[in-house]
Design an enzyme around this catalytic site. Structure first.
Site, mmCIF file in Angstrom:
data_model
loop_
_atom_site.group_PDB
_atom_site.id
_atom_site.type_symbol
_atom_site.label_atom_id
_atom_site.label_comp_id
_atom_site.label_asym_id
_atom_site.label_seq_id
_atom_site.Cartn_x
_atom_site.Cartn_y
_atom_site.Cartn_z
ATOM 1 C CD GLU A 147 -0.251 6.012 -3.124
ATOM 2 O OE1 GLU A 147 -0.706 5.090 -3.386
ATOM 3 O OE2 GLU A 147 -0.340 6.549 -2.057
ATOM 4 C CG ASP A 199 -2.268 0.768 1.184
ATOM 5 O OD1 ASP A 199 -2.342 1.502 0.272
ATOM 6 O OD2 ASP A 199 -3.033 0.744 1.944
ATOM 7 C CG ASP A 219 -8.383 4.044 -0.421
ATOM 8 O OD1 ASP A 219 -8.255 3.254 -0.691
ATOM 9 O OD2 ASP A 219 -7.755 5.055 0.429
#
Length: 758
Positions: free
Chosen positions: A438, A435, A501
């Site tokens: 970024e 995950d 998401d």
């Protein structure tokens, strides 16, 4: 980034230096070198006090040509992406009195001598695109220049407080009549990028914004070519949004490099692009099955997990992978790579017990080390974290308190992080969800001196590469699989990627599909998404529609934020539909696994835009609510409460895989579907291999194999490949007439059953 004020004027505070002519063209270092003054030279004195751009055009590989534009060359150049070199004798360079030509297989670039500036690209005799007047340009910005701001960093300030660059270099390539642009990473707006301003700057912005987790400075068009801008740092694209006849791309600094990639079809462009930037790795057959997660902030322990796994089995619903999200570790300590002993006091025993239920297991990680993590002090003291310019460790409270960032440019830090992952894998974890990656700061320093502006987008590549390498080492090639969120060009080498998401609505379901198709047009072979949506709790109708869509993706995961995604949490029908489509997918594994093998060989995604299979059908160019799953299955997810869906079928007689209904194509069709159905059509002339098992995705596909034939003529004569989980590939030749057919193969492969559908 926009520099002009309409066709004639420049924006306030912008000085533009454009290549006005090819003044001198020479052959040098295997390419063309062009001196391009920024005004036309009509007298000898014109050469003084004059900025000059230098343009270099070089063959790179068959069908690939590089163009580099330089103003001043004394600075620090961009490192570019790690590109696979082509053959040394790939092309040719010629110079005549009329100009210069670079040839690389079917692709050529021609620079015309003199004014005006003209660089044209050809596929054979067909002109694809070109750079004309005001194409190559160097922009100098005065303080207060009225151009679009650079993308915001993690704090919301442009580039984390740094002043915007004062110089930019840009290129403009022409768009023809009806030419449409695709790609540029996973983007959740319209699939066709014409009219959009796009910044290549990785951000954690969800699926309902203009931001993207996976920014790829590569696009392809329906004109038969692609373009890679070879800069990991920020690149700004104006896709017919500043000069409506052109795609403009620009980056800060004195230089710009791009590569033009031939087709002529989108699939051939992707093949050449991924040969250059790296092929998607093959992933194991078990990974195609249904994944179930703990969800994010829900409460769970071993009893909860066991109840979910047993509940799926009790309801005869196939399950292949169980995933432990963030709270397998203690709160405030992510990432410590240590099980929270309060909820998982016996992790090795638990993992063994779950493996005994014939499951693979996945765990969540990220590259951030919280200050309370047992790894923090060790990483700090050994110099394993990204640092501030003053030498202190960069830390942030956005996500987990006091978190630091592993510096993967430091070989020792990379090995240290990998060793901790090995412990987790040896405990029994089979896959890792990588995950984040970024929110990478830009006012920092790296061990190897990398430019932090480059590393903002490139960090994810180092992160996922390091984790994927550990999985290959521990599990073997072909068994490694990630669930990655962030990426840059080349990130397709470390699959699988999921869409981030989203929310629990039909609207978000549609934007999720757009993101996946955009990613497929950017060279990524496999893709998944959170079935039912991540944020919020879907109503049962949305969940059931999304299950059908999700189980007709290459990879399928039930995952949410603050609520569980077990199907019985919704209603009994949700259980039945999950069972139905999970079993359907498993029966299609001989077809899907072969599509995955092709993705690893060519880069063409398992789930792909309609344009990839029908590049000359004008009816498919804007379609972003349906897709092809492999070459021969058309999927149109239902995204409405009433079950109404419009689907476009190209020419020919299409057959529903679910109902066997035959529908003439070349037109739009409106249908209404119950929750247990959706438009799933077989392409005319296709041969679909079907497996004998519905309970799991990894089995011997040749045992009990059935070939379903959907002829488009009276005579049947075709081939189909079946690739087994052990790597065995069998090509079956199918012959016969409309009423019956037989299949044969070389070697000792068992004869399949053949069914002809008319």
């Amino acid at each position: 980034m926009k520099f002009t004020d309409g066709f004639w004027l420049r924006r306030h505070g912008v000085e533009a230096l454009y290549a006005r002519e090819a003044y001198r063209i020479t052959s040098r270092d295997g390419g063309l070198h062009v001196v391009a003054p920024t005004r036309e030279i009509v007298a000898r004195g014109n050469v003084l006090n004059l900025p000059v751009l230098e343009v270099t055009v070089t063959p790179v590989d068959e069908g690939v040509i590089r163009v580099r534009i330089d103003h001043h060359t004394g600075g620090r150049p961009s490192p570019g992406f790690a590109l696979n070199p082509g053959a040394s004798d790939v092309g040719s360079v010629t110079v005549t009195e009329d100009g210069g030509t670079v040839t690389a297989g079917r692709l050529s670039a021609v620079v015309s001598q003199g004014a005006p500036w003209d660089l044209s690209f050809y596929d054979g005799e067909t002109r694809l695109t070109g750079s004309g007047d005001k194409g190559p340009g160097h922009m100098i910005l005065e303080p207060g220049a009225a151009v679009a701001a650079e993308p915001a960093g993690p704090t919301g300030v442009a580039l984390d407080g740094r002043a915007p660059s004062r110089t930019y270099t840009h290129e403009q390539l022409e768009l023809g009549v009806g030419e449409l642009v695709y790609g540029l990473g996973e983007r959740f707006g319209p699939l066709v990028k014409n009219g959009q301003s796009i910044d290549i700057w990785n951000s954690d912005g969800g699926t309902s914004s203009e931001q993207s987790y996976k920014n790829i400075p590569f696009y392809l068009t329906n004109r038969g070519y692609g373009v890679l801008v070879n800069h990991p740092e920020h690149v700004s694209f104006e896709v017919g949004s500043e000069a409506v006849e052109r795609v403009q791309f620009s980056g800060p600094g004195q230089s710009l490099e791009y590569l033009v990639i031939a087709g002529p079809t989108p699939k051939e462009v992707i093949d050449r692009y991924t040969r250059l930037t790296g092929r998607p790795a093959a992933v194991p057959a078990w990974s195609y099955g249904l994944w179930l997660s703990t969800s994010f902030t829900t409460d769970y322990d071993e009893a909860t997990v066991t109840s979910f796994v047993d509940g799926m089995r009790e309801r005869d619903t196939p399950l292949s992978v169980f995933h432990f999200d963030c709270f397998w570790m203690r709160e405030f300590e992510w990432t410590n790579l240590t099980w929270d002993e309060r909820t998982f006091p016996d992790p090795e025993g638990m993992l063994q017990r779950l493996h005994s239920k014939d499951l693979k297991l996945s765990a969540w990680i990220n590259p951030y080390i919280a200050q309370r993590s047992v790894l923090f002090a060790e990483g700090r003291d050994r110099g394993y974290f990204v640092r501030n310019p003053d030498g202190s460790v960069w830390q942030c409270d956005l996500w987990v308190a006091g978190m630091a960032l592993v510096d993967f440019t430091n070989p020792d830090a990379r090995a240290w992080f990998q060793e901790h992952l090995r412990v987790l894998l040896r405990q029994g974890i089979d896959a890792l969800k990588t995950d984040f990656g970024e929110r990478i700061p830009t006012e920092v320093t790296y061990h190897d001196g990398s430019d932090p502006l480059v590393m903002h987008n490139l960090y994810t590549q180092l992160y996922n590469d390091a984790v994927f390498e550990v999985l290959k080492d521990e599990r073997g090639a072909g068994e490694a699989v990630l669930f990655a969120r962030s990426a840059t060009a080349g990130g397709q080498q470390f699959p699988v990627h999921w869409g981030g998401d989203n929310t629990s609505t039909y609207v978000s379901m549609a934007e999720t599909l757009r993101g996946g198709l955009s990613l497929a047009a950017s060279g990524f072979g496999y893709w998944s998404h959170d079935i039912g949506g991540f944020e919020g709790t879907p109503d049962p109708e949305v969940f059931k529609r999304w299950v059908a869509f999700g189980l007709l993706s290459s990879h399928s995961r039930l995952h949410g934020s603050d609520s569980y995604r077990v199907p019985w949490a919704f209603d009994d029908e949700a259980v039945a539909i999950t069972r139905r489509f999970a079993q359907l997918k498993n029966s299609l594994m001989p077809y899907l696994f072969a599509a995955g093998a092709d993705a690893a060989a060519t880069g063409v995604s398992v789930a792909r835009p309609m344009l990839f299979e029908f590049p000359y059908d004008a009816g498919v160019t804007y379609l972003d609510r349906q897709y092809m799953l492999g070459e021969d299955l058309l999927v149109a997810p239902v995204m409405s409460a009433g079950g109404d869906v419009d689907v476009y079928l190209p020419e020919g007689m299409w057959t529903s895989l679910i109902t066997h209904k035959r529908v003439e194509g070349g037109r739009w069709v409106r249908e209404r579907h119950a929750f247990d159905s959706l438009p799933l059509y077989v392409r005319p002339g296709a041969i679909i291999p079907r497996g004998a098992r519905t309970d799991r995705p990894d089995y011997d596909y040749l045992d009990g194999l059935v070939l379903d034939v959907y002829p488009d003529a009276d005579e049947i004569d075709g081939t189909v490949d079946v690739v087994c989980p052990d790597g065995t590939r069998v090509t079956y030749q199918v012959t016969g007439r409309a009423g019956s057919a037989t299949a044969s193969a070389d070697g000792t492969a068992p004869a399949p059953s053949v069914r002809v559908h008319r």
